[in-house]
Scaffold this motif. Sequence first.
Motif, PDB file in Angstrom:
ATOM      1  N   HIS A 126       0.823  -1.210   0.000  1.00 41.32           N
ATOM      2  CA  HIS A 126       0.000   0.000   0.000  1.00 41.32           C
ATOM      3  C   HIS A 126       0.855   1.258   0.000  1.00 41.32           C
ATOM      4  CE1 HIS A 126       0.097   1.075   4.507  1.00 41.32           C
ATOM      5  NE2 HIS A 126       0.915   0.070   4.331  1.00 41.32           N
ATOM      6  N   GLY A 127       2.054   1.171  -0.600  1.00 42.39           N
ATOM      7  CA  GLY A 127       2.932   2.326  -0.677  1.00 42.39           C
ATOM      8  C   GLY A 127       2.511   3.304  -1.758  1.00 42.39           C
ATOM      9  N   SER A 128       3.270   4.370  -1.896  1.00 44.71           N
ATOM     10  CA  SER A 128       2.911   5.444  -2.820  1.00 44.71           C
ATOM     11  C   SER A 128       3.315   5.141  -4.258  1.00 44.71           C
ATOM     12  CB  SER A 128       3.579   6.751  -2.366  1.00 44.71           C
ATOM     13  OG  SER A 128       3.184   7.074  -1.055  1.00 44.71           O
ATOM     14  N   ALA A 129       4.505   4.586  -4.453  1.00 47.36           N
ATOM     15  CA  ALA A 129       5.014   4.347  -5.807  1.00 47.36           C
ATOM     16  C   ALA A 129       4.420   3.075  -6.404  1.00 47.36           C
ATOM     17  CB  ALA A 129       6.538   4.242  -5.774  1.00 47.36           C
ATOM     18  N   LEU A 161      -3.137  -2.748  -2.939  1.00 49.03           N
ATOM     19  CA  LEU A 161      -4.442  -2.298  -2.469  1.00 49.03           C
ATOM     20  C   LEU A 161      -4.914  -1.017  -3.159  1.00 49.03           C
ATOM     21  CD1 LEU A 161      -4.008  -2.924   1.372  1.00 49.03           C
ATOM     22  CD2 LEU A 161      -5.141  -4.395  -0.298  1.00 49.03           C
ATOM     23  N   LYS A 162      -3.999  -0.215  -3.653  1.00 52.67           N
ATOM     24  CA  LYS A 162      -4.373   1.100  -4.196  1.00 52.67           C
ATOM     25  C   LYS A 162      -5.389   1.019  -5.334  1.00 52.67           C
ATOM     26  CE  LYS A 162      -0.296   2.593  -5.198  1.00 52.67           C
ATOM     27  NZ  LYS A 162       0.397   1.342  -4.882  1.00 52.67           N
ATOM     28  N   PRO A 163      -5.172   0.187  -6.371  1.00 53.36           N
ATOM     29  CA  PRO A 163      -6.132   0.193  -7.487  1.00 53.36           C
ATOM     30  C   PRO A 163      -7.408  -0.607  -7.235  1.00 53.36           C
ATOM     31  CG  PRO A 163      -4.333  -1.306  -7.963  1.00 53.36           C
ATOM     32  CD  PRO A 163      -3.993  -0.638  -6.671  1.00 53.36           C
ATOM     33  N   ARG A 176     -12.900  -5.152   5.260  1.00 53.78           N
ATOM     34  CA  ARG A 176     -12.910  -4.120   4.221  1.00 53.78           C
ATOM     35  C   ARG A 176     -12.473  -2.770   4.804  1.00 53.78           C
ATOM     36  NH1 ARG A 176     -17.859  -5.091   2.077  1.00 53.78           N
ATOM     37  NH2 ARG A 176     -18.956  -3.573   3.368  1.00 53.78           N
ATOM     38  N   ALA A 177     -12.949  -2.437   5.995  1.00 56.79           N
ATOM     39  CA  ALA A 177     -12.573  -1.173   6.619  1.00 56.79           C
ATOM     40  C   ALA A 177     -11.086  -1.137   6.945  1.00 56.79           C
ATOM     41  CB  ALA A 177     -13.398  -0.951   7.892  1.00 56.79           C
ATOM     42  N   GLY A 178     -10.566  -2.243   7.461  1.00 50.33           N
ATOM     43  CA  GLY A 178      -9.146  -2.283   7.809  1.00 50.33           C
ATOM     44  C   GLY A 178      -8.238  -2.203   6.592  1.00 50.33           C
ATOM     45  N   LEU A 179      -8.582  -2.944   5.536  1.00 54.85           N
ATOM     46  CA  LEU A 179      -7.792  -2.872   4.315  1.00 54.85           C
ATOM     47  C   LEU A 179      -7.888  -1.492   3.686  1.00 54.85           C
ATOM     48  CD1 LEU A 179      -8.586  -6.354   2.702  1.00 54.85           C
ATOM     49  CD2 LEU A 179      -6.460  -5.638   3.807  1.00 54.85           C
ATOM     50  N   ALA A 180      -9.062  -0.872   3.759  1.00 56.95           N
ATOM     51  CA  ALA A 180      -9.222   0.474   3.217  1.00 56.95           C
ATOM     52  C   ALA A 180      -8.375   1.480   3.998  1.00 56.95           C
ATOM     53  CB  ALA A 180     -10.694   0.893   3.244  1.00 56.95           C
ATOM     54  N   ALA A 181      -8.282   1.298   5.310  1.00 55.80           N
ATOM     55  CA  ALA A 181      -7.447   2.184   6.111  1.00 55.80           C
ATOM     56  C   ALA A 181      -5.995   2.119   5.656  1.00 55.80           C
ATOM     57  CB  ALA A 181      -7.562   1.826   7.594  1.00 55.80           C
ATOM     58  N   ALA A 185      -3.787   5.171   3.421  1.00 56.72           N
ATOM     59  CA  ALA A 185      -2.887   5.706   4.445  1.00 56.72           C
ATOM     60  C   ALA A 185      -1.985   6.824   3.947  1.00 56.72           C
ATOM     61  CB  ALA A 185      -2.030   4.584   5.026  1.00 56.72           C
ATOM     62  N   PHE A 186      -1.567   6.771   2.686  1.00 57.72           N
ATOM     63  CA  PHE A 186      -0.610   7.756   2.190  1.00 57.72           C
ATOM     64  C   PHE A 186      -1.275   8.835   1.345  1.00 57.72           C
ATOM     65  CE2 PHE A 186       1.931   3.889   2.910  1.00 57.72           C
ATOM     66  CZ  PHE A 186       2.853   4.402   3.814  1.00 57.72           C
ATOM     67  N   GLU A 187      -2.592   8.874   1.339  1.00 54.81           N
ATOM     68  CA  GLU A 187      -3.297   9.902   0.576  1.00 54.81           C
ATOM     69  C   GLU A 187      -3.408  11.189   1.383  1.00 54.81           C
ATOM     70  OE1 GLU A 187      -6.912   9.153  -1.370  1.00 54.81           O
ATOM     71  OE2 GLU A 187      -6.294   7.245  -2.248  1.00 54.81           O
ATOM     72  N   ARG A 188      -3.156  12.292   0.711  1.00 53.87           N
ATOM     73  CA  ARG A 188      -3.340  13.604   1.342  1.00 53.87           C
ATOM     74  C   ARG A 188      -4.719  14.130   0.959  1.00 53.87           C
ATOM     75  NH1 ARG A 188       1.194  15.993   3.436  1.00 53.87           N
ATOM     76  NH2 ARG A 188       3.180  14.954   3.000  1.00 53.87           N
ATOM     77  N   GLY A 189      -5.379  14.739   1.906  1.00 54.83           N
ATOM     78  CA  GLY A 189      -6.697  15.284   1.615  1.00 54.83           C
ATOM     79  C   GLY A 189      -7.712  14.207   1.294  1.00 54.83           C
ATOM     80  N   LEU A 190      -7.753  13.153   2.105  1.00 53.95           N
ATOM     81  CA  LEU A 190      -8.704  12.063   1.878  1.00 53.95           C
ATOM     82  C   LEU A 190     -10.130  12.615   1.873  1.00 53.95           C
ATOM     83  CD1 LEU A 190      -9.040   8.911   1.684  1.00 53.95           C
ATOM     84  CD2 LEU A 190      -9.464   8.976   4.147  1.00 53.95           C
ATOM     85  N   PRO A 191     -10.918  12.312   0.842  1.00 55.79           N
ATOM     86  CA  PRO A 191     -12.299  12.807   0.805  1.00 55.79           C
ATOM     87  C   PRO A 191     -13.100  12.335   2.017  1.00 55.79           C
ATOM     88  CG  PRO A 191     -11.655  11.974  -1.350  1.00 55.79           C
ATOM     89  CD  PRO A 191     -10.563  11.581  -0.385  1.00 55.79           C
TER      90      PRO A 191
END
Length: 325
Positions: A126-129, A161-163, A176-181, A185-191
């Motif tokens: 679930h990293g950024s790159a 997990l990102k896509p 589902r909630a835990g995996l979504a967390a 995790a690395f998103e800025r400004g999560l809606p």
Amino acid sequence: MSELVNPHDKLFRALLDDPIRAETLIREYLPPALRDRLADARPELVDGTFVDARLRGSQSDRLFQVRLKSGKPLLLYVLLEHKSTPDPGTPIQLLGYSARIWERYGEGRTEKLRALPPIIPLVFYHGSAVWQVPASVIDCLDTDPEVLDLVRDFRYVLHDLKPIAYERLSAERALRAGLAALKFAFERGLPLADMVRMLEDLPDGGMFEKQFFEYVVAVYDMPVQTLLDAVALAKPEREEILVTTIAQQWVNQGEMRGRAQGIKEGEAQGQRKAILLALETRFGDLDIKVRAHVAKIPDADLDVLLRRVLTASTLEGVFDDSQWH
């Protein structure tokens, strides 16, 4: 085992510590052809922490033994990969883990070493790159094709997990909630809507709810008000309880920072943040004078003030000096 120090690892391990969630995760994320060969028995958690000295901060790995319909054992090594840059050493790392698992399983006995169970590594990233690491050690070998044909192929199954769309993360709500967390995790400004969805899926009460908010407070880069708004929308009937939980997490984070630095400033900072969080939730936007007043409260009085914030009926009552003692 020493206490986990990485918040990503702690949350992922919390998911896998529940046998039902662990079974759901395994059955949902194994390749279909392999999943169809599993027996109905629930996966059994096995002692399987084989962390290298250079990787001691990453201890979310879990080892499960399952049975195939044929009755033969199969080992599943589940690992969370949360580096922001994909680690090119992952194939070798997993191969080393597998070797140590087989060594422990074999116990030096010839009959066991000649009948080792296959190991399927499952890597959740679930990293950024973008993950562009080969899925097998064989893909890292620099040799002729004829030589590669002679080498056994060790592959792990990657789940980035990102896509994955939120609703496809799992059919089980807590999982589902835990995996979504982890996914966000690395998103800025999560809606706001994404946090609301996670909270709607999060089971009320229990240890996992506490662990979820501990993770969000420690990791997420998001405005406090966004988290409070999400709580109000997703769980209005539990808003006061959850605000208290979140406030306590701010206090805990401050205490940990204080211990790490050998000073008390971290603890006091966390307590002041918790007080402002609770004040905003209960009484709305705060005047600059109120914020300044909280900043000047002596550190020794912060515990008392936090309790009063959660019990006083009015903003004025929180700071009524006649009620301090």
